[in-house]
Enzyme design. Structure first.
Site, PDB file in Angstrom:
ATOM      1  CE  LYS A  10     -11.794  -1.410  -1.018  1.00 30.23           C
ATOM      2  NZ  LYS A  10     -10.534  -1.424  -1.807  1.00 30.23           N
ATOM      3  CE1 TYR A  50      -7.930   2.729   0.819  1.00 32.84           C
ATOM      4  CE2 TYR A  50      -9.891   3.899   0.114  1.00 32.84           C
ATOM      5  CZ  TYR A  50      -9.249   2.720   0.457  1.00 32.84           C
ATOM      6  OH  TYR A  50      -9.950   1.529   0.446  1.00 32.84           O
ATOM      7  CG  PHE A  58      -3.715   2.979  -7.073  1.00 34.41           C
ATOM      8  CD1 PHE A  58      -4.336   3.108  -5.848  1.00 34.41           C
ATOM      9  CD2 PHE A  58      -2.496   2.297  -7.137  1.00 34.41           C
ATOM     10  CE1 PHE A  58      -3.772   2.588  -4.692  1.00 34.41           C
ATOM     11  CE2 PHE A  58      -1.918   1.766  -5.982  1.00 34.41           C
ATOM     12  CZ  PHE A  58      -2.561   1.919  -4.754  1.00 34.41           C
ATOM     13  NE  ARG A  86      -4.964  -7.231   4.576  1.00 33.73           N
ATOM     14  CZ  ARG A  86      -4.834  -6.214   3.707  1.00 33.73           C
ATOM     15  NH1 ARG A  86      -5.433  -5.053   3.942  1.00 33.73           N
ATOM     16  NH2 ARG A  86      -4.135  -6.348   2.617  1.00 33.73           N
ATOM     17  CB  THR A  92      -4.410  -6.094  -3.270  1.00 34.50           C
ATOM     18  OG1 THR A  92      -3.829  -5.993  -1.967  1.00 34.50           O
ATOM     19  CG2 THR A  92      -4.944  -4.740  -3.701  1.00 34.50           C
ATOM     20  NE  ARG A 103      -9.522  -7.031  -1.301  1.00 28.90           N
ATOM     21  CZ  ARG A 103      -8.515  -6.425  -0.698  1.00 28.90           C
ATOM     22  NH1 ARG A 103      -7.394  -7.091  -0.451  1.00 28.90           N
ATOM     23  NH2 ARG A 103      -8.613  -5.164  -0.344  1.00 28.90           N
ATOM     24  CG  ASN A 113      -9.945  -4.520  -3.811  1.00 32.55           C
ATOM     25  OD1 ASN A 113     -10.724  -3.702  -3.319  1.00 32.55           O
ATOM     26  ND2 ASN A 113      -8.662  -4.510  -3.554  1.00 32.55           N
ATOM     27  CG  HIS A 116     -10.230  -0.935   3.759  1.00 38.75           C
ATOM     28  ND1 HIS A 116      -8.968  -0.569   3.333  1.00 38.75           N
ATOM     29  CD2 HIS A 116     -10.249  -0.733   5.115  1.00 38.75           C
ATOM     30  CE1 HIS A 116      -8.268  -0.147   4.390  1.00 38.75           C
ATOM     31  NE2 HIS A 116      -9.026  -0.235   5.473  1.00 38.75           N
ATOM     32  CD  GLU A 127      -7.771   1.587   8.057  1.00 38.92           C
ATOM     33  OE1 GLU A 127      -6.898   1.758   7.193  1.00 38.92           O
ATOM     34  OE2 GLU A 127      -8.367   0.502   8.217  1.00 38.92           O
TER      35      GLU A 127
HETATM   36  P1  IDP Z   1      -5.216  -3.659   0.386  1.00 38.30           P
HETATM   37  O1  IDP Z   1      -6.608  -3.084   0.220  1.00 38.30           O
HETATM   38  O2  IDP Z   1      -5.164  -5.114   0.015  1.00 38.30           O
HETATM   39  O3  IDP Z   1      -4.636  -3.380   1.746  1.00 38.30           O
HETATM   40  P2  IDP Z   1      -3.498  -1.550  -0.647  1.00 38.30           P
HETATM   41  O4  IDP Z   1      -2.177  -1.752  -1.306  1.00 38.30           O
HETATM   42  O5  IDP Z   1      -3.519  -0.968   0.740  1.00 38.30           O
HETATM   43  O6  IDP Z   1      -4.284  -2.938  -0.701  1.00 38.30           O
HETATM   44  O7  IDP Z   1      -4.330  -0.604  -1.613  1.00 38.30           O
HETATM   45  C1  IDP Z   1      -5.507   0.037  -1.168  1.00 38.30           C
HETATM   46  C2  IDP Z   1      -6.554  -0.063  -2.250  1.00 38.30           C
HETATM   47  O8  IDP Z   1      -6.107   0.645  -3.410  1.00 38.30           O
HETATM   48  C3  IDP Z   1      -6.825  -1.488  -2.791  1.00 38.30           C
HETATM   49  O9  IDP Z   1      -7.729  -2.219  -1.985  1.00 38.30           O
HETATM   50  C4  IDP Z   1      -7.402  -1.196  -4.156  1.00 38.30           C
HETATM   51  O10 IDP Z   1      -8.773  -0.792  -4.093  1.00 38.30           O
HETATM   52  C5  IDP Z   1      -6.559  -0.015  -4.590  1.00 38.30           C
HETATM   53  N1  IDP Z   1      -5.380  -0.442  -5.360  1.00 38.30           N
HETATM   54  C6  IDP Z   1      -4.269  -1.060  -4.893  1.00 38.30           C
HETATM   55  N2  IDP Z   1      -3.378  -1.319  -5.885  1.00 38.30           N
HETATM   56  C7  IDP Z   1      -3.962  -0.829  -7.021  1.00 38.30           C
HETATM   57  C8  IDP Z   1      -3.544  -0.791  -8.398  1.00 38.30           C
HETATM   58  O11 IDP Z   1      -2.447  -1.241  -8.772  1.00 38.30           O
HETATM   59  N3  IDP Z   1      -4.416  -0.205  -9.270  1.00 38.30           N
HETATM   60  C9  IDP Z   1      -5.624   0.316  -8.882  1.00 38.30           C
HETATM   61  N4  IDP Z   1      -6.044   0.297  -7.597  1.00 38.30           N
HETATM   62  C10 IDP Z   1      -5.228  -0.271  -6.681  1.00 38.30           C
HETATM   63 MG    MG Z   2      -4.166  -1.547   2.620  1.00 38.88          MG
END
Ligand code: IDP
Ligand code: MG
Length: 140
Positions: A10, A50, A58, A86, A92, A103, A113, A116, A127
């Protein structure tokens, strides 16, 4: 049989000079880099990528962040690549990620974080196709 997953380093991790460190983690985990490039997403492209999170609170912040600078997109290949990636990414929220995960080491917060990774076979296929043409992927 080898499986493929999409990875993104990212914008803040690219800006902080962490590409090499993170790619090293992939290779150390047996994830072979079979395609890679730097991309600067437009806000529209970030929203398309996304789209599944459109209703989340968010979404606007996330897509603004993901279009704020270049990202390193790559295709990683090995047996069980999706779950292995993963696993080494970690949770996350970097604060909840296990020690030694990407992370935990380099994520700033739950949004920024560092990486992705695709979360299943169908998302991995879509993707990968979002960023790469078949002839840009180089399996051995
Ligand atoms: P992942 O990346 O671990 O699969 P997802 O739930 O798919 O997590 O969320 C996608 C991306 O959205 C996360 O990697 C993060 O950058 C962002 N994100 C997820 N939850 C939050 C939150 O509660 N606040 C702000 N950003 C979030
Ligand atoms: Mg995800």
């Amino acid at each position: 049989m080898a499986e493929r997953t999409l990875s993104i380093i990212k914008p803040d991790a690219v800006a902080r000079g962490l590409i090499g460190e993170i790619l090293r983690k992939f290779e150390a985990a047996g994830l072979k880099i079979v395609a890679a490039k730097l991309v600067h997403l437009t806000p529209e492209r970030a929203r398309a990528f996304y789209a599944v999170h459109e209703q989340r609170p968010f979404f606007a912040s996330l897509t603004e962040y993901m279009s704020s600078g270049p990202i390193l997109v790559s295709v990683l290949e090995r047996k069980g690549a999706i779950m292995k990636n993963r696993e080494i990414m970690g949770a996350t929220d970097p604060a909840k990620a296990s020690p030694g995960t990407i992370r935990r080491e380099w994520g700033k917060d739950v949004e920024k974080n560092a990486v992705h990774g695709s979360d299943g076979a169908e998302t991995a296929a879509s993707e990968i196709a979002f960023f790469f043409k078949p002839n840009e992927i180089h399996s051995s």
